[in-house]
Design an enzyme around this catalytic site. Structure first.
Site, PDB file in Angstrom:
ATOM      1  CG  ASP A 154      -4.762 -53.893  51.416  1.00  0.00           C
ATOM      2  OD1 ASP A 154      -5.658 -54.727  51.193  1.00  0.00           O
ATOM      3  OD2 ASP A 154      -3.693 -53.849  50.778  1.00  0.00           O
ATOM      4  CG  HIS A 173      -9.614 -47.478  43.794  1.00  0.00           C
ATOM      5  ND1 HIS A 173     -10.331 -48.653  43.862  1.00  0.00           N
ATOM      6  CD2 HIS A 173      -9.871 -46.968  42.573  1.00  0.00           C
ATOM      7  CE1 HIS A 173     -10.994 -48.831  42.717  1.00  0.00           C
ATOM      8  NE2 HIS A 173     -10.726 -47.816  41.922  1.00  0.00           N
ATOM      9  CB  CYS A 198      -3.149 -26.116  52.973  1.00  0.00           C
ATOM     10  SG  CYS A 198      -2.650 -27.332  54.225  1.00  0.00           S
ATOM     11  CB  CYS A 218      -4.562 -24.293  56.936  1.00  0.00           C
ATOM     12  SG  CYS A 218      -5.490 -25.700  56.280  1.00  0.00           S
ATOM     13  N   GLY A 260      -9.606 -61.625  42.764  1.00  0.00           N
ATOM     14  CA  GLY A 260     -10.190 -61.150  44.023  1.00  0.00           C
ATOM     15  C   GLY A 260     -10.978 -59.873  43.892  1.00  0.00           C
ATOM     16  CB  THR A 261     -11.799 -57.451  41.723  1.00  0.00           C
ATOM     17  OG1 THR A 261     -12.652 -56.294  41.629  1.00  0.00           O
ATOM     18  CG2 THR A 261     -11.472 -57.965  40.339  1.00  0.00           C
ATOM     19  CG  ASN A 306     -13.695 -63.287  42.466  1.00  0.00           C
ATOM     20  OD1 ASN A 306     -12.914 -62.594  43.108  1.00  0.00           O
ATOM     21  ND2 ASN A 306     -15.002 -63.156  42.548  1.00  0.00           N
TER      22      ASN A 306
END
Ligand code: BV8
Ligand code: ZN
Length: 250
Positions: free
Chosen positions: A103, A118, A129, A150, A187-188, A213
């Protein structure tokens, strides 16, 4: 919610700190997380949309999801969790911020040298292309953007499930995790690999590993310390404690 004296002492004396962030760090900016109650597009699992086969099968649906998320990104701003990490970077000789988030909020907050495992939703490219075309989303009729050069399908520059992470970026993240004195996972849900292997690498090389968390995760039983609560409250409190020795809990 409180953190230990040991954490502040370890952070205060650390030469090198590595931080891994996930969607929970952006949640207080108003960005929906992936797997929480506010999960992105509850009717789909991220794995169903964030993969190349789904994109080829139904590019309009996948782009509808990314267009929605790009729209959200235009409406949100970094929160105190992002700002605290910018402050922490100034306090540590060697600081590496590794994010699973796409983000762009860490960069907008002022963090530098961010390792985006990521990718980044602000970037897009042609699958044929490889031409970059960043400012794209679904057109007015809801059709997927096509390459001006393309005519190929344009995709978001993010790592989908089953795709390799950018090799150099992940190698640098692995090195930082394996050479840090303190590792903070914040935070995961720690379910997505190989990102979730980073705190384990830090544990294996003797770092002090902390999890921040809102809920316990598979990582919680492995780390030295889990601090339950909001990243936007805990991270600023930790930075505050580093500025005022002797203050070890909130
Ligand atoms: C790959 C980009 C090699 C797209 C994403 C073992 C080894 C290697 C691979 C695998 C493996 N086991 C399984 C795999 C495959 C897969 C995987 O891990 N699957 C999982 C689901 C089991 N991994 C891959 O495919 C990876 N590639 O391995 O390549 C390879 C190649 C070919 C064949 C085989 C292997 C690629 C993974 C990358 C996928 N792309 N995103 C996009 O964003 O659209 S992942 C996606 O999940 C996001 O990036 C997100 O960041 C990431 C992780 O989610 P979280 O950030 O943790 O978010 P979540 O909602 O889950 O949790 C938020 C947490 O915050 C919660 O716990 C909540 O309580 C907390 N919270 C909420 N609010 C707050 C808070 N905490 C604090 N404060 C708050 N306010
Ligand atoms: Zn093209």
């Amino acid at each position: 919610m409180s953190f230990s004296k040991r954490l502040i002492e370890n952070l205060g004396s650390a030469r090198s700190v590595c931080v891994l962030t996930g969607a929970g760090v952006s949640a207080e900016s108003g960005v929906p997380t992936f797997r929480g109650d506010d999960g992105l597009w509850k009717k789909f699992k991220p794995e169903e949309l964030a993969n190349f086969d789904s994109f080829i099968r139904n590019p309009d649906l996948v782009w509808e999801w990314y267009s929605y998320r790009k729209k959200v990104m235009k409406e949100v701003v970094p929160n105190p969790a992002h700002t605290a990490l910018v402050e922490l970077q100034k306090l540590v000789p060697e600081f590496t911020l590794v994010t699973q988030n796409v983000d762009n909020l860490h960069i907008r907050a002022g963090s530098t040298g961010v390792l985006e495992l990521h990718g980044n939703i602000e970037r897009s490219y042609c699958i044929d292309c490889k031409e970059r075309e960043d400012d794209v989303s679904l057109d007015a009729s809801g059709k997927v953007p096509r390459c001006r050069r393309c005519g190929g399908l344009i995709r978001p520059d993010v790592v989908w499930f089953g795709e390799f992470l950018p090799p150099d970026t992940f190698a640098r993240a692995e090195w930082a995790a394996g050479h840090c004195d303190v590792f903070i996972s914040v935070g995961t849900s720690a379910v997505v690999y190989p990102a979730a292997s980073l705190p384990l690498a830090a544990l294996n090389t003797g770092a002090y590993v902390v999890e921040i968390n809102q809920e316990y995760t598979d990582l919680s039983s492995r780390v030295h310390e889990t601090i339950l609560g909001k990243a936007g409250v805990i991270l600023p409190a930790i930075v505050q404690a580093l500025h005022t020795p002797g203050n070890h809990s909130v």
